[in-house]
Motif scaffolding. Structure first.
Motif, PDB file in Angstrom:
ATOM      1  N   LEU A 175      32.019-102.937 -51.469  1.00 42.13           N
ATOM      2  CA  LEU A 175      30.557-102.876 -51.495  1.00 42.13           C
ATOM      3  C   LEU A 175      29.938-102.831 -50.110  1.00 42.13           C
ATOM      4  O   LEU A 175      28.868-102.264 -49.926  1.00 42.13           O
TER       5      LEU A 175
ATOM      6  N   LEU B 204      28.779-104.623 -61.706  1.00 45.37           N
ATOM      7  CA  LEU B 204      29.909-104.142 -62.499  1.00 45.37           C
ATOM      8  C   LEU B 204      31.233-104.652 -61.934  1.00 45.37           C
ATOM      9  O   LEU B 204      32.084-105.175 -62.662  1.00 45.37           O
ATOM     10  N   LEU B 205      31.406-104.508 -60.615  1.00 43.25           N
ATOM     11  CA  LEU B 205      32.656-104.939 -59.986  1.00 43.25           C
ATOM     12  C   LEU B 205      32.839-106.450 -60.063  1.00 43.25           C
ATOM     13  O   LEU B 205      33.914-106.948 -60.400  1.00 43.25           O
TER      14      LEU B 205
ATOM     15  N   ARG C  73      19.382-102.087 -61.083  1.00 41.92           N
ATOM     16  CA  ARG C  73      19.934-100.734 -60.938  1.00 41.92           C
ATOM     17  C   ARG C  73      20.427-100.482 -59.519  1.00 41.92           C
ATOM     18  O   ARG C  73      21.431 -99.797 -59.310  1.00 41.92           O
TER      19      ARG C  73
ATOM     20  N   THR D 162      21.406-109.224 -58.406  1.00 43.25           N
ATOM     21  CA  THR D 162      22.866-109.132 -58.386  1.00 43.25           C
ATOM     22  C   THR D 162      23.491-110.441 -58.854  1.00 43.25           C
ATOM     23  O   THR D 162      24.410-110.455 -59.686  1.00 43.25           O
TER      24      THR D 162
ATOM     25  N   TRP E  14      23.797-102.116 -59.367  1.00 42.22           N
ATOM     26  CA  TRP E  14      24.579-102.060 -60.606  1.00 42.22           C
ATOM     27  C   TRP E  14      26.081-102.013 -60.333  1.00 42.22           C
ATOM     28  O   TRP E  14      26.876-102.609 -61.059  1.00 42.22           O
ATOM     29  N   PHE E  15      26.456-101.317 -59.252  1.00 43.34           N
ATOM     30  CA  PHE E  15      27.880-101.210 -58.950  1.00 43.34           C
ATOM     31  C   PHE E  15      28.445-102.571 -58.539  1.00 43.34           C
ATOM     32  O   PHE E  15      29.567-102.939 -58.908  1.00 43.34           O
TER      33      PHE E  15
END
Length: 433
Positions: free
Chosen positions: A350, A108-109, A101, A173, A104-105
């Motif tokens: 990021l 996703l990317l 979590r 990640t 998460w970004f």
């Protein structure tokens, strides 16, 4: 002695497992390479020896028998319709959702935008490379190569990361990106392959529509099957039954996705995350948790042993001419450059958020190993000269990834960890003075 064509599916599986067990034992006792690297090396070495025997001892035809055997196994079908669902579910079970979590970004990317960037860059560079070598391959087929070589394999690198002082968030990640970019890569590959085979003009809007439909459907199936399994496990306390429920999720969920053209790999990653976190924490007793996790660790180890052995043996099936060997070697830096740019682009977004540092970038680039999925997708291409060319290039990239990157990423991680420790010590010393 039975002919190869008369082997049953059980006979074929038995032969592969026995070979994998023997070579794994030899590697563990004498060679001591990392498990998957050792099996790939020994499988490839066995293939080369068999080819040389056929070359210098006419009439043996051992290579022909092995090739017929491997063709009967159908590596592509076996992995994509069988092993992949188990491998992704087993991998997702051990990813901490709390750590995931936090990043998460980044996941996703990297698993969406990163795959698309890699597909375009590698495909475009491969088109220029083949053109310069006088090998005529349409641009859409070069994009197909970019799509099949972009997904990364978490199997090897995750074992290495766990042995060193890598932050859990970075581990999550790397694992999350590898799990989800498998599904994304397969969807992108399927869309591009359909356009290449039919000869239809590729529409970006139609491609995006299909991508959202297949990936989104996979997420929904994963959530639904994972939640149903979670509720069922919570209502009982019987480890054998709960292992069976987890098997039903994997086999039933993946079969459902295959029949309705949804992203089965994405579904298995989502279901594995849900059961591996919510299910393990709230739906299992200590005894059941131990049995379920160890069962899936065993499945993971067995299938990966078979997978990387088959990768090594596939050299017999691939007809590699000197020209294709040069192309395959030249494709290696192209794929690495594509990975560096595909990770670097999202990293620009990021870095201000502090989600992935400099060390994380190097680990993501060099630790982005290619594996069995890329080989399976290449083997799924329709027969012809284009397939032979793309398959040879894929094989060289995967071998380099497993043998060179896989063997050196641990040392790189160790150096990065040592640099962090030295920096922390220096900072503490300055603060105390």
């Amino acid at each position: 002695m039975h002919e190869t064509s008369s082997l049953s599916a059980f006979d074929a599986a038995a032969i592969v497992v026995v070979i994998a067990a023997v070579l794994s034992y030899c590697n563990h006792r004498f060679i001591r390479l990392p498990h998957v690297i050792g099996l790939t090396v020994m499988g490839a070495g066995t293939s080369v020896i068999l080819i040389l025997i056929d070359e210098f001892v006419p009439g043996t035809a051992i290579s022909d028998m092995v090739e017929a055997f491997l063709t009967r196994i159908d590596f592509s079908q076996t992995l994509m319709q069988g092993m992949l669902s188990f491998l992704l579910f087993a991998g997702a079970l051990h990813v901490d959702l709390a750590d995931l979590r936090k990043g998460w970004f980044a996941v996703l990317l990297l698993s969406t935008l990163g795959v698309l960037i890699s597909t375009i860059i590698v495909g475009g560079a491969f088109f220029l490379l083949t053109g310069a070598m006088g090998i005529a391959i349409p641009f859409i087929w070069c994009l197909v190569f970019g799509a099949l070589i972009s997904p990364t394999d978490p199997v090897s690198v995750l074992g290495i990361l766990k042995r060193f002082a890598v932050p859990p968030a970075l581990q999550a990640t790397v694992a999350g990106e590898s799990l989800f970019n498998d599904g994304v890569g397969v969807v992108v590959f399927t869309i591009l392959l359909s356009a290449a085979v039919t000869g239809a003009d590729f529409s970006l809007s139609e491609g995006l529509r299909l991508f959202v439909l297949e990936a989104g459907g996979g997420i929904l199936v994963g959530l639904a099957s994972g939640y149903v399994a979670f509720r069922a496990m919570r209502s009982v306390d019987e480890y054998a039954l709960e292992v069976l429920i987890s098997l039903a999720v994997v086999m039933g969920g993946y079969a459902f996705c295959s029949n309705f053209h949804l992203a089965g790999p994405v579904a298995m990653a989502v279901a594995g995350l849900l059961i591996g976190n919510q299910g393990v924490t709230y739906a299992m007793s200590d005894v059941t948790r131990d049995y379920v996790l160890k069962f899936w660790e065993l499945i993971d180890e067995l299938l990966n042993s078979v997978l990387f052995l088959l990768i090594g043996l596939e050299i017999i099936v691939i007809a590699i001419s000197p020209e294709l060997a040069i192309l395959g070697l030249a494709a290696i830096p192209l794929v690495l450059a594509g990975r560096a740019i595909a990770v670097g682009g999202p990293m620009l977004l990021l870095r201000p958020l502090g989600l992935v540092g400099e060390g994380g970038y190097r680990i993501l680039v060099w630790g982005g190993l290619r594996g069995g999925i890329s080989i399976a997708l290449a083997l799924a291409l329709p027969a012809g000269d284009i397939r032979n060319t793309l398959l040879a290039a894929t094989f060289f990239v995967v071998l380099f990834s497993v043998l060179i990157q896989g063997a050196t990423v641990g040392r790189m991680v160790k150096r990065i960890g040592r640099g962090r420790s030295d920096g922390s010590a220096e900072a503490a010393q300055q603060a105390s003075s």
